[in-house]
Design a protein around this motif. Structure first.
Motif, PDB file in Angstrom:
ATOM      1  N   SER A 132      62.382  14.057 -34.230  1.00 39.32           N
ATOM      2  CA  SER A 132      61.540  15.259 -33.800  1.00 39.32           C
ATOM      3  C   SER A 132      60.736  14.803 -32.381  1.00 39.32           C
ATOM      4  O   SER A 132      60.844  15.301 -31.626  1.00 39.32           O
ATOM      5  CB  SER A 132      60.726  15.815 -34.818  1.00 39.32           C
ATOM      6  OG  SER A 132      59.639  14.961 -35.431  1.00 39.32           O
ATOM      7  N   GLY A 135      62.956  14.877 -29.480  1.00 43.53           N
ATOM      8  CA  GLY A 135      63.164  16.288 -29.034  1.00 43.53           C
ATOM      9  C   GLY A 135      62.107  16.622 -28.155  1.00 43.53           C
ATOM     10  O   GLY A 135      62.231  17.229 -27.392  1.00 43.53           O
ATOM     11  N   LEU A 136      60.729  16.398 -28.706  1.00 40.18           N
ATOM     12  CA  LEU A 136      59.559  16.870 -27.877  1.00 40.18           C
ATOM     13  C   LEU A 136      59.548  15.884 -26.570  1.00 40.18           C
ATOM     14  O   LEU A 136      58.985  16.443 -25.517  1.00 40.18           O
ATOM     15  CB  LEU A 136      58.413  16.385 -28.881  1.00 40.18           C
ATOM     16  CG  LEU A 136      58.319  17.423 -30.039  1.00 40.18           C
ATOM     17  CD1 LEU A 136      57.174  16.994 -30.840  1.00 40.18           C
ATOM     18  CD2 LEU A 136      58.323  18.804 -29.722  1.00 40.18           C
ATOM     19  N   ASN A 148      67.083  20.428 -27.798  1.00 37.15           N
ATOM     20  CA  ASN A 148      67.478  21.172 -28.982  1.00 37.15           C
ATOM     21  C   ASN A 148      68.035  20.397 -29.964  1.00 37.15           C
ATOM     22  O   ASN A 148      68.275  20.414 -31.083  1.00 37.15           O
ATOM     23  CB  ASN A 148      68.272  22.438 -28.565  1.00 37.15           C
ATOM     24  CG  ASN A 148      67.307  23.458 -27.776  1.00 37.15           C
ATOM     25  OD1 ASN A 148      66.300  23.343 -27.944  1.00 37.15           O
ATOM     26  ND2 ASN A 148      68.115  24.464 -27.413  1.00 37.15           N
ATOM     27  N   LEU A 151      66.039  17.877 -31.942  1.00 34.49           N
ATOM     28  CA  LEU A 151      65.466  18.823 -33.049  1.00 34.49           C
ATOM     29  C   LEU A 151      65.987  19.349 -34.074  1.00 34.49           C
ATOM     30  O   LEU A 151      65.745  19.257 -35.368  1.00 34.49           O
ATOM     31  CB  LEU A 151      64.501  20.129 -32.146  1.00 34.49           C
ATOM     32  CG  LEU A 151      63.502  19.545 -31.276  1.00 34.49           C
ATOM     33  CD1 LEU A 151      62.949  20.484 -30.400  1.00 34.49           C
ATOM     34  CD2 LEU A 151      62.146  18.727 -32.023  1.00 34.49           C
ATOM     35  N   GLU A 163      58.393  21.638 -35.722  1.00 40.46           N
ATOM     36  CA  GLU A 163      58.781  21.363 -34.430  1.00 40.46           C
ATOM     37  C   GLU A 163      59.943  22.423 -34.150  1.00 40.46           C
ATOM     38  O   GLU A 163      60.621  22.687 -32.823  1.00 40.46           O
ATOM     39  CB  GLU A 163      59.227  19.958 -34.183  1.00 40.46           C
ATOM     40  CG  GLU A 163      58.349  19.141 -33.892  1.00 40.46           C
ATOM     41  CD  GLU A 163      57.624  18.469 -35.238  1.00 40.46           C
ATOM     42  OE1 GLU A 163      56.754  17.535 -35.270  1.00 40.46           O
ATOM     43  OE2 GLU A 163      58.120  19.024 -36.329  1.00 40.46           O
ATOM     44  N   ARG A 164      60.701  23.254 -35.273  1.00 39.43           N
ATOM     45  CA  ARG A 164      61.297  24.089 -35.004  1.00 39.43           C
ATOM     46  C   ARG A 164      61.048  25.158 -33.807  1.00 39.43           C
ATOM     47  O   ARG A 164      62.093  25.443 -33.332  1.00 39.43           O
ATOM     48  CB  ARG A 164      61.555  24.920 -36.526  1.00 39.43           C
ATOM     49  CG  ARG A 164      62.464  26.153 -36.420  1.00 39.43           C
ATOM     50  CD  ARG A 164      62.561  27.124 -37.719  1.00 39.43           C
ATOM     51  NE  ARG A 164      63.015  25.905 -38.704  1.00 39.43           N
ATOM     52  CZ  ARG A 164      64.053  25.920 -39.043  1.00 39.43           C
ATOM     53  NH1 ARG A 164      65.310  26.685 -38.219  1.00 39.43           N
ATOM     54  NH2 ARG A 164      64.385  25.077 -40.109  1.00 39.43           N
ATOM     55  N   ILE A 167      62.614  24.723 -30.143  1.00 39.05           N
ATOM     56  CA  ILE A 167      64.061  24.969 -29.943  1.00 39.05           C
ATOM     57  C   ILE A 167      63.897  26.343 -29.273  1.00 39.05           C
ATOM     58  O   ILE A 167      63.838  27.286 -29.600  1.00 39.05           O
ATOM     59  CB  ILE A 167      64.748  25.052 -30.992  1.00 39.05           C
ATOM     60  CG1 ILE A 167      64.843  23.625 -31.634  1.00 39.05           C
ATOM     61  CG2 ILE A 167      66.429  25.412 -30.877  1.00 39.05           C
ATOM     62  CD1 ILE A 167      65.474  23.570 -33.179  1.00 39.05           C
TER      63      ILE A 167
END
Length: 175
Positions: A132, A135-136, A148, A151, A163-164, A167
């Motif tokens: 995650s 992703g960030l 995306n 995540l 963190e969803r 997206i």
């Protein structure tokens, strides 16, 4: 920084292998995937953190703990220095890279964070926090599509991640 904390003899020591929590982590991830709410997922996630933060020895644990204290005090450079020492001492300990990445992320040094997150994931492929975090970090670099994907990978392991919300789907689709 290591010299200040431990003295020169610590540099001559070799880090033992990180504790092998692979089976316990896999079981926790499996449990996360079958929970019905964030409330049920929270203690499982905390147990994962306890495992990730279990350093190979007392020297590594002290470096990790002091680095995290520096980071919490917003001393990101001091934290990074301690995590640099941790990674140099224990190059196969994933959490050293993950924590150094977090300190870099907070400094908005996304390129450095990404390198460390990729290494942490190489060492522990199901490290949900590193996935995650990657992703960030990719979002910080403006790389939405890759963010995306990372995540989503984290969400397949823990469907309750907050963190969803980061997206971004093409118009007309949902996750």
């Amino acid at each position: 920084m290591l010299l200040i904390v431990f003295g020169a003899p610590a540099l001559a020591q070799t880090c033992p292998p990180a504790p092998d929590h692979a089976d316990a982590m896999a079981a926790l991830v499996e449990q996360l995937q079958s929970t019905n709410s964030p409330t049920q997922a929270a203690p499982l996630t905390q147990t994962l953190w306890d495992l990730w933060l279990d350093a190979p020895d007392d020297i590594a644990q002290t470096l990790l703990d002091h680095g995290m204290q520096r980071r919490k005090a917003n001393d990101f450079l001091g934290a990074r220095d301690l995590f640099n020492d941790l990674v140099a001492y224990c190059p196969d300990y994933a959490e050293g890279y993950n924590q150094r990445a977090f300190a870099s992320f907070l400094r908005r040094d996304y390129e450095a964070a990404l390198v460390d997150l990729n290494r942490a994931i190489d060492l522990i492929p199901n490290h949900i926090a590193a996935l995650s975090g990657r992703g960030l970090t990719l979002l910080g670099l403006g790389r939405q599509s890759e963010a995306n994907a990372s995540l989503r990978q984290a969400l397949t392991l823990n469907p309750w991640l907050g963190e969803r919300r980061f997206i971004i789907e093409p118009d007309g689709t949902d996750i």
